[in-house]
Design an enzyme around this catalytic site. Structure first.
Site, mmCIF file in Angstrom:
data_model
loop_
_atom_site.group_PDB
_atom_site.id
_atom_site.type_symbol
_atom_site.label_atom_id
_atom_site.label_comp_id
_atom_site.label_asym_id
_atom_site.label_seq_id
_atom_site.Cartn_x
_atom_site.Cartn_y
_atom_site.Cartn_z
ATOM 1 N N GLU A 108 7.255 4.361 2.531
ATOM 2 C CA GLU A 108 5.939 4.755 2.003
ATOM 3 C C GLU A 108 4.848 4.465 3.043
ATOM 4 O O GLU A 108 3.966 5.281 3.304
ATOM 5 C CB GLU A 108 5.643 3.977 0.713
ATOM 6 C CG GLU A 108 4.213 4.165 0.219
ATOM 7 C CD GLU A 108 3.953 3.578 -1.162
ATOM 8 O OE1 GLU A 108 4.897 3.059 -1.794
ATOM 9 O OE2 GLU A 108 2.801 3.648 -1.621
ATOM 10 N N GLU A 153 -5.118 -6.221 4.553
ATOM 11 C CA GLU A 153 -4.972 -7.681 4.482
ATOM 12 C C GLU A 153 -3.534 -8.062 4.100
ATOM 13 O O GLU A 153 -2.962 -8.992 4.672
ATOM 14 C CB GLU A 153 -5.973 -8.266 3.461
ATOM 15 C CG GLU A 153 -7.439 -8.109 3.861
ATOM 16 C CD GLU A 153 -7.974 -6.680 3.722
ATOM 17 O OE1 GLU A 153 -7.406 -5.904 2.926
ATOM 18 O OE2 GLU A 153 -8.944 -6.331 4.427
HETATM 19 C C1 LIG Z 1 -6.589 6.838 -4.468
HETATM 20 C C2 LIG Z 1 -5.612 5.758 -4.825
HETATM 21 C C3 LIG Z 1 -4.292 6.104 -5.113
HETATM 22 C C4 LIG Z 1 -3.384 5.117 -5.499
HETATM 23 N N1 LIG Z 1 -2.107 5.490 -5.853
HETATM 24 C C5 LIG Z 1 -1.292 4.559 -6.419
HETATM 25 C C6 LIG Z 1 -0.041 4.936 -6.980
HETATM 26 O O1 LIG Z 1 0.371 6.107 -6.921
HETATM 27 N N2 LIG Z 1 0.706 3.979 -7.587
HETATM 28 C C7 LIG Z 1 0.309 2.697 -7.658
HETATM 29 O O2 LIG Z 1 1.023 1.894 -8.237
HETATM 30 N N3 LIG Z 1 -0.868 2.296 -7.136
HETATM 31 C C8 LIG Z 1 -1.684 3.201 -6.524
HETATM 32 N N4 LIG Z 1 -2.892 2.822 -6.008
HETATM 33 C C9 LIG Z 1 -3.285 1.419 -6.094
HETATM 34 C C10 LIG Z 1 -3.299 0.703 -4.758
HETATM 35 O O3 LIG Z 1 -1.995 0.527 -4.274
HETATM 36 C C11 LIG Z 1 -4.040 -0.634 -4.979
HETATM 37 O O4 LIG Z 1 -5.398 -0.305 -5.198
HETATM 38 C C12 LIG Z 1 -3.895 -1.574 -3.804
HETATM 39 O O5 LIG Z 1 -2.570 -2.033 -3.692
HETATM 40 C C13 LIG Z 1 -4.835 -2.787 -3.922
HETATM 41 O O6 LIG Z 1 -4.750 -3.375 -5.187
HETATM 42 P P1 LIG Z 1 -6.092 -3.675 -6.006
HETATM 43 O O7 LIG Z 1 -6.882 -2.420 -6.058
HETATM 44 O O8 LIG Z 1 -5.712 -4.298 -7.313
HETATM 45 O O9 LIG Z 1 -6.897 -4.697 -5.129
HETATM 46 P P2 LIG Z 1 -6.750 -6.305 -5.173
HETATM 47 O O10 LIG Z 1 -5.317 -6.668 -5.117
HETATM 48 O O11 LIG Z 1 -7.559 -6.803 -6.312
HETATM 49 O O12 LIG Z 1 -7.444 -6.706 -3.805
HETATM 50 C C14 LIG Z 1 -8.863 -6.852 -3.643
HETATM 51 C C15 LIG Z 1 -9.119 -7.336 -2.221
HETATM 52 O O13 LIG Z 1 -8.511 -8.616 -2.042
HETATM 53 C C16 LIG Z 1 -7.655 -8.573 -0.924
HETATM 54 N N5 LIG Z 1 -6.483 -9.430 -1.165
HETATM 55 C C17 LIG Z 1 -5.659 -9.424 -2.226
HETATM 56 N N6 LIG Z 1 -4.687 -10.336 -2.059
HETATM 57 C C18 LIG Z 1 -4.892 -10.916 -0.848
HETATM 58 C C19 LIG Z 1 -4.226 -11.923 -0.091
HETATM 59 N N7 LIG Z 1 -3.106 -12.518 -0.542
HETATM 60 N N8 LIG Z 1 -4.738 -12.270 1.095
HETATM 61 C C20 LIG Z 1 -5.851 -11.675 1.583
HETATM 62 N N9 LIG Z 1 -6.530 -10.715 0.925
HETATM 63 C C21 LIG Z 1 -6.050 -10.335 -0.274
HETATM 64 C C22 LIG Z 1 -7.220 -7.115 -0.793
HETATM 65 O O14 LIG Z 1 -6.776 -6.826 0.518
HETATM 66 C C23 LIG Z 1 -8.515 -6.412 -1.157
HETATM 67 O O15 LIG Z 1 -9.350 -6.349 -0.036
HETATM 68 C C24 LIG Z 1 -3.792 3.775 -5.566
HETATM 69 C C25 LIG Z 1 -5.108 3.438 -5.233
HETATM 70 C C26 LIG Z 1 -6.016 4.402 -4.891
HETATM 71 C C27 LIG Z 1 -7.422 4.001 -4.587
#
Ligand SMILES: Cc1cc2nc3c(=O)[nH]c(=O)nc-3n(C[C@H](O)[C@H](O)[C@H](O)COP(=O)(O)OP(=O)(O)OC[C@H]3O[C@@H](n4cnc5c(N)ncnc54)[C@H](O)[C@@H]3O)c2cc1C
Length: 381
Positions: free
Chosen positions: A244, A369
């Site tokens: 992926e 990150e």
């Molecule tokens: C257009 C789009 C399409 C998507 N398609 C899919 C899909 O098909 N299927 C699916 O399941 N998901 C999908 N996603 C979700 C995407 O994979 C997640 O948004 C992404 O993994 C981040 O998770 P979160 O949004 O919950 O952010 P969070 O996990 O809440 O992170 C917020 C911030 O904290 C940082 N952070 C988190 N943990 C840590 C750490 N341990 N150390 C340092 N920094 C950290 C992150 O890097 C980020 O900057 C999609 C998202 C978008 C926007």
């Protein structure tokens, strides 16, 4: 530097894909952006020209060829056409390994022919409102009752979420078992209690359906469990994430290259102070830097494609490819937009669209990150 990844057959396939996009996608994409979705018929037409499931064995309608270079061709051509609404790479690059590698014969017979023909559109639902990066924090549950699982929970940000017929749902079959309590279940269109929420309004990729999904006592047959065993979901996800991430990296380099090319042309033709914008030393230096970086990125990613084909692409190398190329993509497009002046801010210019479409690349598929976490952990501190 000369690119040597592709052979004659890939170049021929590239022509087919390009011709398809020119005919069936490009003229309609602006309308789909307004609609917020790509019509399902386009998927079927793409299936007819053989754009889905190269790796699927011939007995299920596929080509039976395991060669990620074909996937890369499709990704690159979609990017070059500016067709950001097509969720084909999610279907081809992300979902195929789940539906091929983790299915028994009965599941293959049920799902693969439709996967190849474009009649069954797929999605993967990992992310939840309360858990994205932290996959082990998912709250969706799947409780075994006889020969069914009862699924409850919700997902968000799901690519192809509105169009999808088959959704691989990440659920907890044993909430107390941590990573060992996660399983993957295929939830199908029409199952009672499975509903779609909003088609989410995004800053870019407006033709792409990205949706919320809800599961309310959905009775999913146990025959829809992937991998034949409960509790393996987390490891199955980890095994498939490198492919992926490589797909995202291929898209990143293609997008950077495409924008760079159009920007060089723009700078050749645009004049200021009685000379072409390209004749300013600053412009040439900026373009030189970007061209160098994209060239380097291209060769690293091509090497990753070869490694994937050889079954050798590791999690760390894929993480490097993902974070570095997507950050580069954003940097390249942002600097190219600057070289367009005010026109760069106008949506009729491809650079403006590329700018809004590219922003998400450092976020989905694992954030920058998290990629650095994966690489950093490999040092064993
Ligand atoms: C257009 C789009 C399409 C998507 N398609 C899919 C899909 O098909 N299927 C699916 O399941 N998901 C999908 N996603 C979700 C995407 O994979 C997640 O948004 C992404 O993994 C981040 O998770 P979160 O949004 O919950 O952010 P969070 O996990 O809440 O992170 C917020 C911030 O904290 C940082 N952070 C988190 N943990 C840590 C750490 N341990 N150390 C340092 N920094 C950290 C992150 O890097 C980020 O900057 C999609 C998202 C978008 C926007």
């Amino acid at each position: 530097m000369q690119r040597d990844l592709f052979e004659e057959e890939h170049l021929l396939f590239r022509e087919t894909v390009r011709e398809f996009l020119t005919r069936e996608v490009v003229p309609h994409h602006a309308r789909w952006e307004k609609d917020g979705i790509v019509p399902r018929e386009v998927w079927k037409k793409a299936g007819e020209v053989g754009m889905f499931g190269f790796t699927v064995p011939e007995e299920y309608g596929g080509a039976g060829i395991t060669d990620f270079r074909y996937n890369a061709v499709i990704v690159e051509e979609i990017i070059a056409a500016g067709a950001s609404g097509l969720g084909f790479s999610l279907h081809n690059d992300v979902m195929a390994p789940y539906l091929l590698g983790l299915t028994d014969d009965a599941q293959k017979a049920r799902w693969l022919p439709g996967f190849v023909s474009g009649e069954l559109i797929t999605a993967i639902a990992m992310t939840e409102p309360g858990a994205g990066s932290d996959l082990q924090g998912v709250r969706t549950t799947a409780v075994r009752e006889g020969d069914h699982y009862v699924v409850n929970g919700s997902k968000t940000f799901i690519t192809n979420g509105i169009n999808a017929d088959l959704v691989v749902v990440v659920a907890k079959t044993d909430p107390d078992a941590g990573a060992r309590g996660i399983s993957l279940l295929v939830v199908e269109r029409g199952m009672e209690g499975f509903t779609r929420g909003r088609n989410l309004e995004k800053i870019g990729m407006h033709a792409q359906d990205t949706a919320e999904l809800f599961f309310d006592d959905v009775r999913v047959p146990a025959a829809n469990l992937l991998g034949g065993q409960e509790g393996q979901g987390f490891y199955q996800l980890m095994a498939n994430l490198p492919q992926e991430r490589l797909s995202i990296a291929v898209a990143a380099v293609a997008a950077a290259e495409t924008v760079l090319r159009t920007t060089i042309e723009y700078c050749r033709n645009r004049t200021a102070f009685g000379r072409s914008v390209g004749s300013f030393q600053n412009t040439r230096f900026v373009l030189a830097e970007l061209d160098t970086e994209v060239d380097i990125a291209r060769h690293y990613v091509d090497r990753c494609v070869r490694a994937l084909n050889a079954g050798e692409l590791g999690v760390v190398d894929a993480a490097k490819a993902k974070w570095w190329t997507t950050e580069l993509q954003n940097r390249v497009i942002d600097r190219c937009l600057q070289l367009h002046g005010g026109y760069g801010y106008m949506l009729e210019y491809p650079v403006a669209r590329a700018w809004i479409d590219s922003r998400v690349q450092t976020i989905y598929g694992g954030t920058t990150e998290i990629m650095k976490e994966i690489i950093g952990r490999s040092f064993g501190f």
